[in-house]
Design a protein around this motif. Structure first.
Motif, PDB file in Angstrom:
ATOM      1  N   ALA A 134      55.891 -81.756  43.702  1.00  0.00           N
ATOM      2  CA  ALA A 134      54.958 -80.646  43.487  1.00  0.00           C
ATOM      3  C   ALA A 134      55.620 -79.256  43.998  1.00  0.00           C
ATOM      4  O   ALA A 134      56.733 -79.104  44.604  1.00  0.00           O
ATOM      5  N   VAL A 135      54.918 -78.319  43.769  1.00  0.00           N
ATOM      6  CA  VAL A 135      55.112 -76.993  44.290  1.00  0.00           C
ATOM      7  C   VAL A 135      54.113 -76.300  44.986  1.00  0.00           C
ATOM      8  O   VAL A 135      53.073 -76.651  44.953  1.00  0.00           O
ATOM      9  N   ASP A 136      54.758 -75.583  45.753  1.00  0.00           N
ATOM     10  CA  ASP A 136      53.534 -74.600  46.500  1.00  0.00           C
ATOM     11  C   ASP A 136      54.098 -72.998  46.793  1.00  0.00           C
ATOM     12  O   ASP A 136      54.793 -72.744  47.693  1.00  0.00           O
ATOM     13  N   PRO A 137      53.753 -72.292  45.580  1.00  0.00           N
ATOM     14  CA  PRO A 137      54.110 -71.007  45.512  1.00  0.00           C
ATOM     15  C   PRO A 137      53.973 -70.235  46.957  1.00  0.00           C
ATOM     16  O   PRO A 137      52.967 -70.499  47.596  1.00  0.00           O
ATOM     17  N   LEU A 138      54.694 -69.313  47.052  1.00  0.00           N
ATOM     18  CA  LEU A 138      54.631 -68.369  48.278  1.00  0.00           C
ATOM     19  C   LEU A 138      53.799 -67.296  48.234  1.00  0.00           C
ATOM     20  O   LEU A 138      53.619 -66.698  47.369  1.00  0.00           O
ATOM     21  N   ALA A 139      53.046 -67.248  49.474  1.00  0.00           N
ATOM     22  CA  ALA A 139      52.070 -66.333  49.519  1.00  0.00           C
ATOM     23  C   ALA A 139      52.277 -64.921  50.372  1.00  0.00           C
ATOM     24  O   ALA A 139      52.932 -65.556  51.488  1.00  0.00           O
ATOM     25  N   TYR A 140      52.349 -63.969  50.016  1.00  0.00           N
ATOM     26  CA  TYR A 140      52.555 -62.538  51.129  1.00  0.00           C
ATOM     27  C   TYR A 140      51.493 -62.418  51.787  1.00  0.00           C
ATOM     28  O   TYR A 140      50.561 -61.716  51.025  1.00  0.00           O
ATOM     29  N   VAL A 141      51.323 -62.482  53.233  1.00  0.00           N
ATOM     30  CA  VAL A 141      50.236 -62.332  53.851  1.00  0.00           C
ATOM     31  C   VAL A 141      50.242 -61.293  54.874  1.00  0.00           C
ATOM     32  O   VAL A 141      51.398 -61.193  55.493  1.00  0.00           O
ATOM     33  N   VAL A 142      49.289 -60.481  55.330  1.00  0.00           N
ATOM     34  CA  VAL A 142      49.164 -59.634  56.325  1.00  0.00           C
ATOM     35  C   VAL A 142      47.958 -60.013  57.230  1.00  0.00           C
ATOM     36  O   VAL A 142      47.280 -60.745  56.626  1.00  0.00           O
ATOM     37  N   LYS A 208      50.671 -65.409  64.529  1.00  0.00           N
ATOM     38  CA  LYS A 208      51.494 -64.414  65.079  1.00  0.00           C
ATOM     39  C   LYS A 208      51.176 -63.082  64.206  1.00  0.00           C
ATOM     40  O   LYS A 208      50.970 -61.783  64.604  1.00  0.00           O
ATOM     41  N   VAL A 209      51.437 -63.616  62.789  1.00  0.00           N
ATOM     42  CA  VAL A 209      50.746 -62.371  61.669  1.00  0.00           C
ATOM     43  C   VAL A 209      49.458 -61.979  61.803  1.00  0.00           C
ATOM     44  O   VAL A 209      48.835 -60.991  61.809  1.00  0.00           O
ATOM     45  N   ALA A 210      48.466 -63.104  62.098  1.00  0.00           N
ATOM     46  CA  ALA A 210      47.015 -62.701  62.265  1.00  0.00           C
ATOM     47  C   ALA A 210      46.667 -61.967  63.372  1.00  0.00           C
ATOM     48  O   ALA A 210      45.830 -61.041  63.315  1.00  0.00           O
ATOM     49  N   GLY A 211      47.660 -62.033  64.375  1.00  0.00           N
ATOM     50  CA  GLY A 211      47.262 -61.339  65.655  1.00  0.00           C
ATOM     51  C   GLY A 211      47.831 -59.997  65.573  1.00  0.00           C
ATOM     52  O   GLY A 211      47.687 -58.958  66.553  1.00  0.00           O
ATOM     53  N   GLY A 212      48.457 -59.570  64.442  1.00  0.00           N
ATOM     54  CA  GLY A 212      49.223 -58.393  64.342  1.00  0.00           C
ATOM     55  C   GLY A 212      50.509 -58.058  65.268  1.00  0.00           C
ATOM     56  O   GLY A 212      51.351 -56.969  65.353  1.00  0.00           O
ATOM     57  N   HIS A 213      51.139 -59.189  65.447  1.00  0.00           N
ATOM     58  CA  HIS A 213      52.391 -59.205  66.425  1.00  0.00           C
ATOM     59  C   HIS A 213      53.537 -59.031  65.484  1.00  0.00           C
ATOM     60  O   HIS A 213      54.668 -58.752  65.768  1.00  0.00           O
ATOM     61  N   ILE A 214      53.116 -59.614  64.045  1.00  0.00           N
ATOM     62  CA  ILE A 214      54.403 -59.464  63.110  1.00  0.00           C
ATOM     63  C   ILE A 214      53.668 -58.906  61.798  1.00  0.00           C
ATOM     64  O   ILE A 214      52.412 -59.236  61.415  1.00  0.00           O
ATOM     65  N   VAL A 215      54.131 -58.136  61.146  1.00  0.00           N
ATOM     66  CA  VAL A 215      53.527 -57.368  60.102  1.00  0.00           C
ATOM     67  C   VAL A 215      53.432 -58.432  58.927  1.00  0.00           C
ATOM     68  O   VAL A 215      52.300 -58.583  58.227  1.00  0.00           O
ATOM     69  N   LEU A 216      54.478 -59.168  58.367  1.00  0.00           N
ATOM     70  CA  LEU A 216      54.244 -59.881  57.320  1.00  0.00           C
ATOM     71  C   LEU A 216      54.685 -61.459  57.459  1.00  0.00           C
ATOM     72  O   LEU A 216      55.583 -61.875  58.035  1.00  0.00           O
ATOM     73  N   GLY A 217      53.981 -62.265  56.497  1.00  0.00           N
ATOM     74  CA  GLY A 217      54.110 -63.751  56.770  1.00  0.00           C
ATOM     75  C   GLY A 217      54.406 -64.202  55.396  1.00  0.00           C
ATOM     76  O   GLY A 217      53.625 -63.652  54.385  1.00  0.00           O
ATOM     77  N   VAL A 218      55.531 -64.791  55.050  1.00  0.00           N
ATOM     78  CA  VAL A 218      55.703 -65.208  53.503  1.00  0.00           C
ATOM     79  C   VAL A 218      55.773 -67.078  53.668  1.00  0.00           C
ATOM     80  O   VAL A 218      56.794 -67.572  54.145  1.00  0.00           O
ATOM     81  N   GLN A 219      54.758 -67.410  53.284  1.00  0.00           N
ATOM     82  CA  GLN A 219      54.651 -68.970  53.473  1.00  0.00           C
ATOM     83  C   GLN A 219      53.851 -69.762  52.335  1.00  0.00           C
ATOM     84  O   GLN A 219      53.437 -68.827  51.415  1.00  0.00           O
ATOM     85  N   GLY A 220      54.002 -70.849  52.019  1.00  0.00           N
ATOM     86  CA  GLY A 220      53.384 -71.514  50.866  1.00  0.00           C
ATOM     87  C   GLY A 220      51.772 -71.244  51.023  1.00  0.00           C
ATOM     88  O   GLY A 220      51.200 -71.192  51.930  1.00  0.00           O
ATOM     89  N   VAL A 221      51.235 -71.399  49.825  1.00  0.00           N
ATOM     90  CA  VAL A 221      49.590 -71.118  49.517  1.00  0.00           C
ATOM     91  C   VAL A 221      49.221 -72.327  50.499  1.00  0.00           C
ATOM     92  O   VAL A 221      47.975 -71.719  51.035  1.00  0.00           O
ATOM     93  N   SER A 222      49.409 -73.582  50.340  1.00  0.00           N
ATOM     94  CA  SER A 222      48.819 -74.435  50.971  1.00  0.00           C
ATOM     95  C   SER A 222      48.858 -74.072  52.806  1.00  0.00           C
ATOM     96  O   SER A 222      47.782 -74.694  53.522  1.00  0.00           O
ATOM     97  N   GLU A 223      49.853 -73.506  53.261  1.00  0.00           N
ATOM     98  CA  GLU A 223      49.796 -73.044  54.769  1.00  0.00           C
ATOM     99  C   GLU A 223      49.108 -72.148  55.093  1.00  0.00           C
ATOM    100  O   GLU A 223      48.702 -72.004  56.218  1.00  0.00           O
ATOM    101  N   VAL A 224      49.064 -70.839  54.344  1.00  0.00           N
ATOM    102  CA  VAL A 224      48.195 -69.743  54.459  1.00  0.00           C
ATOM    103  C   VAL A 224      46.649 -70.005  54.429  1.00  0.00           C
ATOM    104  O   VAL A 224      45.833 -69.371  54.859  1.00  0.00           O
ATOM    105  N   ALA A 225      46.039 -71.045  53.629  1.00  0.00           N
ATOM    106  CA  ALA A 225      44.929 -71.088  53.322  1.00  0.00           C
ATOM    107  C   ALA A 225      43.796 -71.275  54.467  1.00  0.00           C
ATOM    108  O   ALA A 225      42.912 -70.410  54.186  1.00  0.00           O
TER     109      ALA A 225
END
Length: 337
Positions: A134-142, A208-225
């Motif tokens: 399987a694949v889990d494409p990267l999502a770029y999140v703030v 940490k991204v959700a709390g504003g401590h880190i600007v950007l997160g780059v994780q799989g779609v399943s992980e950020v969902a």
């Protein structure tokens, strides 16, 4: 005299026929030789990461299906450490080469690991890559209330303020780092000024991204969902050729003008080199059947990954080419000191 000649010719023909029958029988006997039965006892699948992550969830879904398919127990064990190297080494050193010691791995434990760690205690040739699952494409999140309404605005901010960009990653040559590099190169931003914040997987990075401590997160779609659906994170783009079936309203990075992102999260099956070919073929056919099974596809939807099969030959080629790309990136950016 004539009778003797005829008799001699007939005898020769009979002898020739007997030889041909014998050859034919021998050939058929070889062709019909049955391969050893497999599996005939429990199989152990090692996951070189902690329970609950994407690699682990894929391994457990597969083990449940194949246990029923083959009528043998398939046990999943987690052996963590060193970005997947600890569990991999354990299988290569202590596991059997008969198909009863199997690894479920991700890009982090394979391509990224080989590219970023020239002194690993094992080589790529020590592994036999069996199939991609399987694949889990990267999502770029703030964070959800970040000031950028879309990727275009974020890109412009990053180009002007690369020194203010912080991003989460497991390490200097981890999958997220390669994803950030390819994105920044595409938009013409200076990666050398961005700041990597080392985190221990998505469970550490995304809050940490959700709390504003880190600007950007780059994780799989399943992980950020989960955090996206909870209103804590905002996806700016997904690095995939097509839109994600789980977030169809989110445009791909390419749709938004960001070209050349090849990095993706994937999950696959491997074993120690030396595993018999007939066992590899058994795994290939079973996995292909599994990924086309409607009930299994529903299981994949529940963990938000996309079935994406590659057989052993194609998977091996894919891993080697990806590793070379990562090595080139690491060299160009001076990631390995």
């Amino acid at each position: 005299m004539m009778r003797r000649k005829v008799a001699g010719m007939l005898a020769s023909l009979v002898l020739l026929g007997a030889v041909m029958v014998g050859c034919s029988t021998g050939t058929n006997s070889t062709a019909k030789k049955e391969e050893p039965k497999y599996p005939t006892k429990p199989i152990e699948i090692t996951v070189p990461f902690a329970a609950g992550g994407g690699t682990d969830l894929n391994a457990r879904a597969m083990s449940e299906y194949l246990s029923k398919e083959w009528g043998q127990p398939i046990n999943v064990v987690n052996k963590t450490g060193a970005g997947g190297a600890t569990g991999t080494l354990e299988v290569l050193k202590k596991g059997s080469k008969d198909g009863y010691s199997i690894l479920t791995q991700s890009v982090s434990a394979v391509s990224a690991s080989f590219a970023g760690n020239p002194n690993l205690p094992f080589k790529m040739e020590d592994l036999r890559f069996i199939a991609r699952l399987a694949v889990d494409p990267l999502a770029y999140v703030v964070k959800a209330d970040a000031p950028w309404k879309d990727l275009k605005e974020f890109n412009e901010w990053v180009k002007k303020n690369p020194d203010k960009l912080t991003f989460a990653s497991n390490g200097t040559t981890a999958i997220a780092t390669f994803g950030v590099i390819q994105w920044m190169d595409s938009i013409g931003a200076d990666f050398s000024k961005a700041k990597l914040v080392t985190t221990n997987g998505s469970g550490d990075a995304l809050p940490k991204v959700a709390g504003g401590h880190i600007v950007l997160g780059v994780q799989g779609v399943s992980e950020v969902a989960n955090l996206v659906k909870a209103g804590k994170l905002k996806i700016l783009g997904i690095a995939s050729p097509q839109r994600s079936p789980y977030f169809p309203d989110v445009p791909t990075m390419e749709e938004q003008g960001v070209k050349g992102i090849t990095v993706t999260q994937w999950y696959g099956v491997s074993a120690p080199a030396g595993i018999p070919d007939y066992v590899v073929k058994k795994w290939e056919s079973a996995i292909e059947k599994m990924l086309n099974d409607s009930a299994y596809q529903e299981k994949m939807k529940s963990i938000l990954v996309q079935p994406d099969y590659l057989n052993s030959e194609d998977f091996t080629k894919y891993v080697k080419e990806e590793t070379e790309k990562f090595k080139q990136i690491a060299k160009e950016k001076g990631l390995i000191k």
